[in-house]
Design an enzyme around this catalytic site. Structure first.
Site, short mmCIF file in Angstrom:
data_model
loop_
_atom_site.label_atom_id
_atom_site.label_comp_id
_atom_site.label_asym_id
_atom_site.label_seq_id
_atom_site.Cartn_x
_atom_site.Cartn_y
_atom_site.Cartn_z
N GLY A 83 0.86 -1.19 0.00
CA GLY A 83 0.00 0.00 0.00
C GLY A 83 0.88 1.23 0.00
O GLY A 83 2.08 1.14 0.30
N ASP A 138 -15.80 -12.67 -22.83
CA ASP A 138 -16.59 -12.83 -21.61
C ASP A 138 -18.03 -13.21 -21.90
O ASP A 138 -18.55 -14.19 -21.34
CB ASP A 138 -16.56 -11.52 -20.79
CG ASP A 138 -15.14 -11.10 -20.45
OD1 ASP A 138 -14.24 -11.95 -20.55
OD2 ASP A 138 -14.94 -9.92 -20.11
N HIS A 184 8.26 -7.64 -3.37
CA HIS A 184 7.00 -8.06 -4.00
C HIS A 184 7.16 -9.40 -4.73
O HIS A 184 7.67 -9.44 -5.85
CB HIS A 184 6.55 -6.99 -5.00
CG HIS A 184 6.07 -5.74 -4.33
ND1 HIS A 184 4.78 -5.56 -3.91
CD2 HIS A 184 6.74 -4.62 -3.98
CE1 HIS A 184 4.66 -4.38 -3.33
NE2 HIS A 184 5.84 -3.79 -3.35
N CYS A 231 5.31 -6.13 1.67
CA CYS A 231 5.68 -4.71 1.66
C CYS A 231 4.98 -3.94 2.79
O CYS A 231 5.26 -4.18 3.95
CB CYS A 231 5.41 -4.11 0.27
SG CYS A 231 6.29 -2.56 0.03
N TYR A 232 4.03 -3.06 2.47
CA TYR A 232 3.32 -2.36 3.55
C TYR A 232 2.71 -3.38 4.51
O TYR A 232 2.73 -3.20 5.74
CB TYR A 232 2.22 -1.48 2.96
CG TYR A 232 1.35 -0.81 4.01
CD1 TYR A 232 1.75 0.37 4.62
CD2 TYR A 232 0.14 -1.39 4.41
CE1 TYR A 232 0.96 0.97 5.60
CE2 TYR A 232 -0.65 -0.80 5.40
CZ TYR A 232 -0.23 0.38 5.98
OH TYR A 232 -1.00 0.96 6.96
N GLY A 244 -17.32 -10.99 -27.81
CA GLY A 244 -16.12 -10.89 -26.98
C GLY A 244 -16.01 -12.16 -26.12
O GLY A 244 -16.96 -12.93 -26.03
N GLU A 281 4.92 -11.03 -6.14
CA GLU A 281 3.94 -11.13 -7.23
C GLU A 281 4.44 -10.50 -8.53
O GLU A 281 3.82 -10.65 -9.58
CB GLU A 281 2.61 -10.48 -6.80
CG GLU A 281 2.61 -8.95 -6.66
CD GLU A 281 3.16 -8.46 -5.32
OE1 GLU A 281 3.85 -9.23 -4.64
OE2 GLU A 281 2.92 -7.28 -4.98
N LYS A 321 -9.57 -12.81 -16.19
CA LYS A 321 -9.63 -12.98 -17.64
C LYS A 321 -8.92 -14.27 -18.11
O LYS A 321 -9.45 -15.00 -18.95
CB LYS A 321 -8.97 -11.77 -18.30
CG LYS A 321 -9.22 -11.64 -19.76
CD LYS A 321 -10.53 -10.97 -19.99
CE LYS A 321 -10.84 -10.68 -21.41
NZ LYS A 321 -12.07 -9.89 -21.52
#
Ligand code: XMP
Length: 513
Positions: A57, A229, A171, A84-85, A227, A173, A369
């Site tokens: 954050g 989705d 991080h 992190c935060y 599309g 990720e 997605k």
């Protein structure tokens, strides 16, 4: 089983990578939910989460308005990973110390870790991580051990193995962290005991089964745009209840070349769906006539879409359910609503909930997605559709600067088709995330043969991006650009100039309008 039993809670403290953490956890085949940091310990307990991740954050833990977690979370006997935060917050809440440094540690940084600790099990002793912090943990809380350091960070990681609390200053990720996925897996599998149950083939089977029960003998309506989705959502319902589902495909005439026919071919012919195609180009073009302002175009198209859809739906009599292709990022983003409106991304196909249905079905509400794409492949949707680049709801209307006419549309469709063909034959179609042609509204002087021309300029746009929030212009090989340019000039009448857009986002946006 695509089980949600083994669910991880990701507590969002406002970090820019929060969704990325969630996507990576899902890639480890573990279901997770992203919620505000304000969630209470009671709610966490009753939801039965197997583990908790605190995101990064922008704040300092000692800012007056710094987001804090319910401290009772640490008494729930659930493993926690702070990033992190989130790491600093864990340290501060449990009695350690956080300090502010004069310099920011930013970018790729080498850490040295203790590989006998849980998070670094089977990891390399020295490895590159992505750091982005000014504050740092200067003293670990009672019961914790330091498990990694970097040159300027005395606590790059810490853990209390007894209570199953872990903290990473960097991080995991972010792709730049070489072994980030391994650290996450160690937390998910070894600390939380998750077993990679979240799989798309089972998700598809279970969703079809539960849709069958929910829908019973009632009818469903779906707005199909072609599309990914809406296609996957509709197909799940179709597999569950077959012809009880009717899809309305509003062809506003602003689609790419031959796209309308393709949608019809796939869903009516291949999947034998009840599909109504409404050819409404004239209706849309007459509403758009003379309109040049981008937001005005979006508004008109959005409203007209709903009107056309309603007109068609009325003809069908009573229908109990509406199926929509809402996906997880829509759910999470609409929950925070903090971003400034740059463009009203009116999602054509997103209909107001008050059209008079008994219920809304959103079978993709929990999926990212990438997961929607996997589900689409499981359902047998052709690869080219599953991997199709995003296409804005208002279609080519926001790629023609100025007013829209049928002639301009035809010209742009032809130029765009050439660009797409050449990208596919150069194998760029999967490597570049979005690419298209723009009719710029600029006319310029040229020379063809011996004569002067005064004609249109086509711009080519191609970007690479992870999330479409930021993007870089794609380094397309010159020979590919040359071929596209030559073909457009030779094959599309009234174009005498082709330019390539070399602006990243920000400061530009991906679309030109
Ligand atoms: P921008 O142009 O804002 O686009 O950088 C980011 C992504 O969103 C798509 N986009 C839209 N999608 N309705 C949509 O459904 C819209 O009005 C719209 N405008 C932009 C764009 O194609 C890109 O993928």
């Amino acid at each position: 089983m695509a089980s949600k039993n083994e669910s991880i809670l990701i507590m969002d403290f406002g970090g820019q990578y929060s969704q990325l953490i969630a996507r990576h956890v899902r890639e480890c085949h573990v279901y997770c939910e992203l919620k505000s940091y304000q969630i209470s310990a009671e709610e966490i307990k009753s939801s039965g989460y197997r583990g908790i991740i605190f995101t990064g954050g922008p704040n300092s833990t000692y800012d007056e308005n710094a987001p804090k977690c319910d401290p009772k979370i640490f008494q729930l006997d659930i493993p926690v990973l702070g990033i992190c935060y989130g790491a600093q917050l864990m340290a501060q809440t449990l009695g350690g110390k956080v300090r502010s440094s004069d310099t920011k540690e930013y970018g790729k940084t080498e850490i040295e870790c203790n590989t006998s600790s849980l998070i670094f099990h089977a990891a390399k002793e020295k490895s590159i991580c992505w750091m982005s912090h000014t504050d740092y943990i200067s003293e670990v809380p009672h019961g914790f051990k330091i498990t990694a350091i970097s040159e300027s960070c005395p606590v790059a990681a810490m853990e209390d193995i007894k209570r199953h609390f872990f903290a990473l200053q960097f991080h995991p990720e972010v792709n730049h962290t070489q072994e980030g996925m391994l650290y996450l897996q160690n937390f998910l599998y070894n600390a939380c005991g998750c077993t990679a149950e979240w799989q798309m083939d089972s998700f598809v089977k279970e969703t079809i089964k539960s849709l069958k029960i929910t829908i019973g003998d009632k009818k469903v309506l779906c707005a199909l745009s072609g599309g990914v989705d809406s296609s996957v959502a509709a197909l799940l319902v179709h597999k569950a209840v077959g012809k009880q589902l009717t899809c309305i495909f509003v062809d506003h005439g602003l689609l790419r070349k031959d796209e309308g026919d393709q949608v019809e071919q796939i869903f009516r012919k291949q999947f034998d769906m009840n599909l109504i195609r409404v050819n409404a180009q004239e209706r849309f073009l007459s509403k758009l006539s003379g309109v040049t302002e981008p937001e005005e175009k979006r508004k008109i198209i959005g409203e007209e879409f709903i009107r056309v859809f309603e007109d068609e739906a009325k003809k069908l009599g009573r229908i109990e359910y509406l199926c929509q292709g809402t996906i997880y990022p829509d759910v999470v983003e609409s929950g925070t609503g903090e971003a400034a409106v740059i463009k009203s991304h009116h999602n054509v196909g997103g209909l107001p909930a008050d059209v008079g249905f008994e219920g809304i079905l959103e079978p993709l509400r929990d999926l990212f997605k990438d997961e929607v794409r996997q589900a689409g492949l499981e359902l047998g949707i052709p690869e080219f559709l599953v991997w199709r680049q995003p296409f804005p709801g208002p279609g080519l209307a926001v790629r023609i600067l100025g007013d829209i006419t049928e002639e301009k549309l035809d010209l742009l469709k032809d130029a765009d088709a050439i660009l797409r063909e050449e990208f596919a034959s150069a194998g760029l179609d999967r490597r570049v995330n979005q690419y298209f042609a723009v009719l710029t509204g600029i006319r310029s002087v040229g020379v063809m043969g011996d004569g002067r021309t005064y004609d249109n300029t086509i711009a080519l746009r191609a970007v690479t991006t992870d999330d479409f929030m930021t993007a870089d212009w794609a380094r397309v090989p010159y020979d590919v650009l040359e071929k596209i340019s030559n073909r457009i000039i030779n094959e599309v009448p009234h174009v005498n100039r082709v330019v390539y857009d070399i602006t990243s986002k920000p400061p530009a946006t991906i679309e030109w309008e």
